[in-house]
Design a protein around this motif. Structure first.
Motif, PDB file in Angstrom:
ATOM      1  N   TRP A 283       0.826  -1.202   0.000  1.00 16.08           N
ATOM      2  CA  TRP A 283       0.000   0.000   0.000  1.00 16.08           C
ATOM      3  C   TRP A 283       0.861   1.252   0.000  1.00 16.08           C
ATOM      4  O   TRP A 283       0.602   2.204  -0.728  1.00 16.08           O
ATOM      5  N   PHE A 284       1.928   1.248   0.823  1.00 17.66           N
ATOM      6  CA  PHE A 284       2.811   2.409   0.913  1.00 17.66           C
ATOM      7  C   PHE A 284       3.511   2.677  -0.416  1.00 17.66           C
ATOM      8  O   PHE A 284       3.612   3.809  -0.871  1.00 17.66           O
TER       9      PHE A 284
ATOM     10  N   SER B 104       2.539   1.756  -3.467  1.00 19.59           N
ATOM     11  CA  SER B 104       1.586   2.204  -4.477  1.00 19.59           C
ATOM     12  C   SER B 104       1.174   3.647  -4.226  1.00 19.59           C
ATOM     13  O   SER B 104       0.956   4.408  -5.171  1.00 19.59           O
ATOM     14  N   ARG B 105       1.085   4.041  -2.980  1.00 10.11           N
ATOM     15  CA  ARG B 105       0.744   5.424  -2.634  1.00 10.11           C
ATOM     16  C   ARG B 105       1.846   6.378  -3.111  1.00 10.11           C
ATOM     17  O   ARG B 105       1.569   7.438  -3.662  1.00 10.11           O
ATOM     18  N   THR B 106       3.105   5.993  -2.933  1.00  2.00           N
ATOM     19  CA  THR B 106       4.231   6.805  -3.383  1.00  2.00           C
ATOM     20  C   THR B 106       4.221   6.937  -4.901  1.00  2.00           C
ATOM     21  O   THR B 106       4.423   8.035  -5.433  1.00  2.00           O
TER      22      THR B 106
ATOM     23  N   ARG C 188       1.644   6.658  -6.861  1.00  2.00           N
ATOM     24  CA  ARG C 188       0.482   7.461  -7.236  1.00  2.00           C
ATOM     25  C   ARG C 188       0.801   8.946  -7.089  1.00  2.00           C
ATOM     26  O   ARG C 188       0.424   9.765  -7.936  1.00  2.00           O
ATOM     27  N   LYS C 189       1.504   9.316  -6.023  1.00  2.00           N
ATOM     28  CA  LYS C 189       1.883  10.715  -5.834  1.00  2.00           C
ATOM     29  C   LYS C 189       2.834  11.182  -6.940  1.00  2.00           C
ATOM     30  O   LYS C 189       2.728  12.309  -7.426  1.00  2.00           O
TER      31      LYS C 189
END
Length: 149
Positions: A30-31, A33-35, A37-38
Motif C-alpha cells: 500500500w505504501f 503504491s501510494r508513493t 500514485r503521488k
C-alpha cells in the motif's frame, strides 16, 4: 497398553503470528503504491502546467524551451531554430527560471572594475603522495613481445 491422546502445548498466539507478516506485506504494498500514485500525479500536474516559453528537461535529458503544446505532443526548441516534438509523458521536469530578485550579482572590484574572485578554500583535504603518473612520456610503453628463459 492404553494410549491417551493429550493436546500438545501451543505457543499461545498462533493466529497473530501468522497474521502479522501478512499485515506487514500488505502495508508495504500500500505504501509503495501510494508513493507511485503521488509521483504520477506530480508528473501529470507538471505536464498540465506546460506553456510556451517554459524551460524543461525531458526524461532522456534533452533541455529545451516549450514552443507549442498539443493534446499529445509538446514541441521543444532545443537550439536556435531546431524544433523537436516529444510525447507529453517524456517531459521530466520544469526548470525554474531565475527572476531578477533571485539573481545574485557578483561583487565588483572598484579598483580594477572587474568581477572580484574569492580564493577557493580547501576543506578536509587529503595529502596524496606524488607518483609521477602525471608526467608525459615520450614513447608509449608496450608489453614485451617475448620472454627470455
Amino acid at each position: 497398553m492404553v494410549l491417551i491422546a493429550a493436546p500438545m502445548a501451543s505457543s499461545g498466539g498462533g493466529g497473530i503470528t501468522l497474521l502479522l507478516p501478512l499485515i506487514l506485506i500488505v502495508g508495504m504494498i500500500w505504501f509503495m503504491s501510494r508513493t507511485q500514485r503521488k509521483q504520477r500525479q506530480k508528473q501529470a500536474d507538471t505536464v498540465a502546467a506546460l506553456a510556451p516559453g517554459t524551460k524543461v528537461i525531458t526524461t532522456s535529458g534533452v533541455v529545451g524551451i516549450v514552443e507549442e503544446v498539443d493534446d499529445e505532443y509538446v514541441t521543444l526548441e532545443i537550439s536556435d531554430g531546431v524544433l523537436v516534438q516529444f510525447v507529453k509523458a517524456a517531459i521530466g521536469r520544469v526548470i525554474p527560471e531565475e527572476t531578477e530578485d533571485e539573481a545574485v550579482e557578483e561583487p565588483v572590484d572598484e579598483a580594477t572594475d572587474e568581477t572580484a574572485v574569492e580564493p577557493a578554500v580547501a576543506k578536509d583535504t587529503v595529502d596524496v603522495p606524488v607518483t609521477g603518473a602525471d608526467k608525459v612520456q615520450d614513447k608509449a610503453k608496450l608489453p614485451p613481445t617475448h620472454t627470455e628463459n
